[in-house]
Design a protein around this motif. Sequence first.
Motif, PDB file in Angstrom:
ATOM      1  N   ALA A 105      62.267  93.384 -60.793  1.00 11.55           N
ATOM      2  CA  ALA A 105      61.200  92.604 -61.550  1.00 11.55           C
ATOM      3  C   ALA A 105      61.652  91.093 -61.731  1.00 11.55           C
ATOM      4  O   ALA A 105      60.939  90.200 -61.655  1.00 11.55           O
ATOM      5  N   ALA A 106      63.033  91.250 -62.038  1.00 13.92           N
ATOM      6  CA  ALA A 106      63.571  89.684 -62.191  1.00 13.92           C
ATOM      7  C   ALA A 106      63.235  88.778 -60.805  1.00 13.92           C
ATOM      8  O   ALA A 106      62.984  87.764 -61.116  1.00 13.92           O
ATOM      9  N   LEU A 107      63.680  89.349 -59.781  1.00 10.76           N
ATOM     10  CA  LEU A 107      63.720  88.750 -58.586  1.00 10.76           C
ATOM     11  C   LEU A 107      62.061  88.162 -58.458  1.00 10.76           C
ATOM     12  O   LEU A 107      61.876  87.017 -57.930  1.00 10.76           O
ATOM     13  N   LEU A 108      61.193  89.047 -58.576  1.00 11.39           N
ATOM     14  CA  LEU A 108      59.658  88.777 -58.489  1.00 11.39           C
ATOM     15  C   LEU A 108      59.367  87.611 -59.460  1.00 11.39           C
ATOM     16  O   LEU A 108      58.737  86.647 -59.117  1.00 11.39           O
ATOM     17  N   ALA A 109      59.846  87.882 -60.419  1.00  7.94           N
ATOM     18  CA  ALA A 109      59.427  87.014 -61.685  1.00  7.94           C
ATOM     19  C   ALA A 109      60.063  85.449 -61.275  1.00  7.94           C
ATOM     20  O   ALA A 109      59.175  84.499 -61.231  1.00  7.94           O
ATOM     21  N   PHE A 110      61.281  85.505 -61.002  1.00 13.63           N
ATOM     22  CA  PHE A 110      61.668  84.357 -60.554  1.00 13.63           C
ATOM     23  C   PHE A 110      60.909  83.551 -59.555  1.00 13.63           C
ATOM     24  O   PHE A 110      60.836  82.298 -59.325  1.00 13.63           O
TER      25      PHE A 110
END
Lengths: 301, 262
Positions: free
Chosen positions: A46-51
């Motif tokens: 999720a963090a990767l996608l959000a970034f």
Amino acid sequence: MSPTLDDIAPLEIEAGTLQSHHSELPEKGFRWVLLLSLAIALLTLAALLAFILVSGAPRFNLQLFTNMPSIRLPEIAGAQSAITGTIWVIVTTAVISLPVGIMAAVYLEEYGNPNGRFHRLVEINIQNLAAVPSIVYGILGLGVIARALALGQTVITAALTLSLLILPIIIISTREAIRAVPQSIRFGSMALGATKWQTIWKQVLPAATPGTATGAILALSRAIGEAAPLLLLGAVTFITFNPNGLMSSYTVMPIQIYNWVSQSRDAFHVLAAALCIVLLLLLLLMNGAAIFLRNKYQKRW
Amino acid sequence: MWDAGETILNLWNVGVWYGDYHALRGVSMDMRRNEITALIGPSGCGKSTLLRSLNRMNDLIPGTRVDGSITVQGQDIYAPDVDPVEVRRHIGMVFQKPNPFPKSIYDNVAYGPRVLGQKKGLDDVVEEALTRAALWDEVKDKLKSSGLALSGGQQQRLCIARCIAVRPQIILMDEPCASLDPIATLKIEDLMQELASDYTIIIVTHNMQQAARVSDRTAFFTAKLDGDGERFGELVEYDVTHTMFTQPKDQRTEDYVSGRYG
């Protein structure tokens, strides 16, 4: 009564027998450890996608699709040559690898003798090939396809190399799909006077199509994301025209992303993130299609 | 009855091998045109093995070999110049578990004629085959729906329709009612008796009442041990069904048909 029989004599059920005799902590604790592991995996994703979404959003617009890359003007640069390059390479890869992979799988499942030495050797090697790092295929493509066959730094070289890379995956998934077709269907067809080839062409392959298509899509989506072998093969990192044939120079999305990330100006990093969004959306679409096919055509025999 | 049909299938000293294992030995018998011949016997006696060797379906199991001779209307079906695909076209087969193709009812029946190259007149073939298989009235309004959507008994009649659409002379049935309920079983049995006016039927069955009800002749097989302790199947007795069930000559047949054994 002998002692051995006594040892396993039925236990009396008395007051307190049916109450809990173990502590609660390991039961609950284990559940939390499992949940935590899941959370680590999901939160990272999720963090990767959000970034990527946040960094790429400013440039995720039509210009990305309509304009060519530019080394001087990141504010108007696009990735059209990389997007069309990816389409050229992937379609060519599919055209080469699907027929070859499916036919190889048909041979192994329907014609080969599963107990033969040759068959087992091939089987083990296909499993191994599927696990070979993609950079190794890049070296093979560079030495054999680009240089020895003199096909150079072209779309066809990339497609042939990626075909080699995904052939084992296509063969393995097609074999599984063919194996899932019940023997009774083959016997039913042969008993009506159909030849072996007619049975395979009209019964086995159609029944195996959903599984084959699912495997093929997953294999192609792996090929789309590959950058390593294509770097070796000389996918040119800066190209401002669309490929116009199999012998054309080309670039693809992962290579373009790599190029932009290695630039010093921040505006290029935003572009890289925006192109990442395109790549992720494409992969999501393909994997979604694979899941849809699998669920829709799941056979009940 | 005994002299009614001419011989259509002749078996002489037939044996079947799976690799080194001689599973069925020394079977000699005649099967007659337009009769129903039942093959009965306990599990492992080789009756299904024999049935599959009559249309060369055994060829599909690696390592299988047949010796002796099997002739259909005088032609050896294991002669070197015989194409097993042609044999199977003229000697059809219905299996223990209904195995409709995952296609429409229409396409199931039209499959055989299509692989033989027929393109025109398929509608008529499909209707006639389904009518002969006593299924037309139940499916005529849903020919496009999947064959797998039918009930077990209907599926089996669909498989029979599919079989007769290629106009076989002989139909082999390998325990065709084993997975069906009693009512569906009765329908198949009625159907078999109607079909016997046009076709020769050979049926393997575990159900002795079924053999007694439908067949003209019954062959009883059993398994025994040879000198090396290897189990093999052989033909014990073959006669008119009524005689087999009332006055069998062999004690083993009598034990089996009276339910004392097997």
